[in-house]
Scaffold this active site. Structure first.
Site, PDB file in Angstrom:
ATOM      1  N   THR A 231       0.828  -1.213   0.000  1.00 21.36           N
ATOM      2  CA  THR A 231       0.000   0.000   0.000  1.00 21.36           C
ATOM      3  C   THR A 231       0.865   1.267   0.000  1.00 21.36           C
ATOM      4  OG1 THR A 231      -1.567  -1.257   1.314  1.00 21.36           O
ATOM      5  CG2 THR A 231      -1.916   1.116   1.234  1.00 21.36           C
TER       6      THR A 231
ATOM      7  N   LYS B  25       6.022   2.133  11.978  1.00 18.12           N
ATOM      8  CA  LYS B  25       6.075   2.533  13.408  1.00 18.12           C
ATOM      9  C   LYS B  25       6.603   1.428  14.308  1.00 18.12           C
ATOM     10  CE  LYS B  25       1.863   1.222  12.565  1.00 18.12           C
ATOM     11  NZ  LYS B  25       0.772   1.548  11.714  1.00 18.12           N
TER      12      LYS B  25
ATOM     13  N   VAL C  90       4.054   8.161  12.258  1.00 18.00           N
ATOM     14  CA  VAL C  90       3.000   8.647  13.158  1.00 18.00           C
ATOM     15  C   VAL C  90       2.140   9.657  12.409  1.00 18.00           C
ATOM     16  CG1 VAL C  90       2.459   9.806  15.337  1.00 18.00           C
ATOM     17  CG2 VAL C  90       4.531   8.413  15.166  1.00 18.00           C
TER      18      VAL C  90
ATOM     19  N   GLY D 214       0.357   9.381   9.704  1.00 18.07           N
ATOM     20  CA  GLY D 214       0.273   9.275   8.237  1.00 18.07           C
ATOM     21  C   GLY D 214       0.801  10.518   7.553  1.00 18.07           C
TER      22      GLY D 214
ATOM     23  N   GLU E 250      -8.108  -3.975   9.601  1.00 15.90           N
ATOM     24  CA  GLU E 250      -7.514  -5.237   9.133  1.00 15.90           C
ATOM     25  C   GLU E 250      -8.447  -6.391   9.475  1.00 15.90           C
ATOM     26  OE1 GLU E 250      -4.113  -5.484   8.141  1.00 15.90           O
ATOM     27  OE2 GLU E 250      -3.585  -3.389   8.498  1.00 15.90           O
TER      28      GLU E 250
ATOM     29  N   ASP F 149      -1.298  -0.049  18.319  1.00 17.30           N
ATOM     30  CA  ASP F 149      -0.804   0.839  17.259  1.00 17.30           C
ATOM     31  C   ASP F 149      -0.611   2.262  17.816  1.00 17.30           C
ATOM     32  OD1 ASP F 149      -0.621   1.458  14.156  1.00 17.30           O
ATOM     33  OD2 ASP F 149      -2.014   2.926  14.991  1.00 17.30           O
TER      34      ASP F 149
ATOM     35  N   LYS G 272       2.833   4.630  18.546  1.00 24.55           N
ATOM     36  CA  LYS G 272       2.964   5.998  18.032  1.00 24.55           C
ATOM     37  C   LYS G 272       3.249   6.996  19.160  1.00 24.55           C
ATOM     38  CE  LYS G 272       0.114   5.040  13.972  1.00 24.55           C
ATOM     39  NZ  LYS G 272      -1.255   4.937  13.472  1.00 24.55           N
TER      40      LYS G 272
ATOM     41  N   GLY H 254      -3.610   5.526   5.035  1.00 28.25           N
ATOM     42  CA  GLY H 254      -3.939   5.382   3.612  1.00 28.25           C
ATOM     43  C   GLY H 254      -2.713   5.544   2.748  1.00 28.25           C
TER      44      GLY H 254
END
Ligand code: HSE
Length: 436
Positions: free
Chosen positions: A47, A136, A163, A165, A221, A232, A236, A333
């Site tokens: 991605t 990350k 962190v 995006g 996911e 997650d 971060k 994204g």
């Protein structure tokens, strides 16, 4: 797709010192005053990696102008072959091909996970290449080590996309806000859970339905554990705290609660209180250290993070000179994350031969015990008012007509440890959510 192709020396000299950039799809050529070509490699064509190639292809001319040199993706490292894809000729399966090619100056790591990403990134830095990563997990565990190797080799290790995006929070902390002592960070740094909490608030649906919807839309996911249990976000905030503290914060030390226990009934209470439930990653200066936590919080309407909805992320920073600042935008994204990675590539290209200092020492920071921090707590219980007041003293009651058999109340300000003691005495607790 628009890709610049590398040109040989003869073509460069034929063009009178100017670089010709050919657009593969149009066959057109552009002349610019760019003299050199920086070769990069992308490790992992998923991605983010494919997004990186797309961002470079789409915005190539402006990117090259900003660097002052041309840029070419020379290699793509992946297990797959991508037969028939325009990038097929660039695909390699052995990372040593990249490490051993002196032409490659910058490497993008977008494979994810700690290993083999760590081994590959370390090899690239040791080979004298600068690296940027969106990973990350890698940065949280090995950030300090990789920065130290980069310094030793006079190259750079950057991780803007790890962190938030596409939100420029790492560079903001490392460069723009370096005049400040950062006293507090409160962030919505996980798009999956923010989408789910927004859906639960807007549709009144329960957790399972919100998760199913997030999975169907590709925001969660198949195994959502890392997002919904706050791991997650924990990684971060460990990275952000390491940067503001200047030394290693282990994410395993960060107290982490996810959103999997939040229900539609909690949302009813939150609405009654005029608040929103958000999964916050928080870090607050306590003496020489920081109290760091990930948990759902009840935010009031006037808090800037209250209106951060859907997959968006936002990081609210308080500096001792700056006061408050908020960084808001697309936190995940392909293209938003790739945009941050390519911004790092530009920065790396501009600093070839010069190490940019990042203070992140490997010595572990002993973070403050979250149980010693104070706050107010919203509690749902089947206990009666008399018992609540006997144990907690003052309490502010919140009732919703849909739940006549239980009581909601907000405690006075107290330490977590005191809350835990009182909660055990009270028993019959259905839910507890922290106030912000
Ligand atoms: N699952 C993560 C999120 C991806 O939703 O924020 C970006 O780290």
């Amino acid at each position: 797709m628009v890709i610049a192709v590398g040109l040989n020396q003869q073509q460069i000299s034929l063009s009178g010192g100017q670089l010709l950039i050919y657009h593969i799809d149009s066959g057109k050529e552009n002349k610019g005053s760019i003299h050199k070509m920086i070769k990069i490699a992308v490790m992992g064509y998923g991605t983010i990696g494919s997004g990186v190639v797309k961002v470079i292809g789409t915005n190539q001319e402006s990117i090259c102008r900003k660097i002052g040199e041309g840029i070419e993706v020379k290699y793509i490292l992946d297990l797959r072959d991508f037969e028939g894809d325009p990038i097929q000729s660039k695909v390699v399966h052995d990372y040593q091909v990249i490490a051993e090619d002196p032409e490659v100056a910058i490497v993008v790591e977008s494979m994810g996970g700690v290993e083999p990403a760590h081994t590959f990134v370390k090899a690239m830095l040791l080979a004298g290449k600068s690296v940027t990563t969106s990973n990350k997990a890698l940065v949280a565990v090995h950030g300090a080590e990789l920065i130290a190797i980069a310094k030793e080799k006079n190259v750079n290790f950057m991780f803007e996309a790890s962190v938030g995006g596409g939100i420029p929070i790492i560079r903001a902390l490392n460069s723009c806000l370096t005049a400040d002592r950062i006293e507090e960070i409160n962030g919505i740094v996980n798009g999956t859970t923010n989408y789910m909490m927004t859906r639960m608030a807007q549709e009144g649906c329960d957790f399972d339905e919100a998760l199913k919807d997030a999975q169907e839309k590709g925001f969660a996911e198949k195994d959502p554990t890392a997002d919904i249990e706050g791991h997650d976000a924990g990684r971060k905030i460990a990275i952000l705290t390491s940067l503001i503290a200047g030394q290693q914060v282990d994410f395993e030390d960060v107290y982490t609660e996810g959103i999997s226990k939040i229900t539609a009934t909690d949302i009813l209470y939150a609405k009654k209180m005029g608040r929103a439930i958000k999964l916050l990653a928080t870090s607050r200066q306590v003496g020489d250290t920081y109290a760091v936590m990930v948990a759902p919080f009840l935010l009031p309407k006037d808090h800037p993070l209250y209106t951060v909805n859907g997959v968006f992320n936002a990081v609210f920073v308080r500096g001792n000179m700056l006061g408050d600042a908020m960084f808001y935008g697309s936190g995940a994204g392909s293209l938003p994350t790739a945009s941050a990675v390519v911004a790092d590539v530009v920065e790396l290209a501009k600093h070839i031969g010069r190490h940019i200092e990042i203070e992140w020492r490997p010595e572990k920071l002993a973070i403050a015990d979250y149980r010693q921090q104070t706050g107010r707590f919203f509690v749902r219980t089947t206990a009666d008012h008399a018992l609540i007041e006997k144990i907690f003293g003052e309490a502010e009651y919140i009732d919703v007509p849909e739940k006549p058999d239980e009581t909601g109340f907000i405690t006075a300000e107290m330490k977590e440890t005191d809350y835990e003691e009182k909660a055990e005495q009270l028993g019959n607790i259905i839910q507890m959510i922290r106030f912000h």
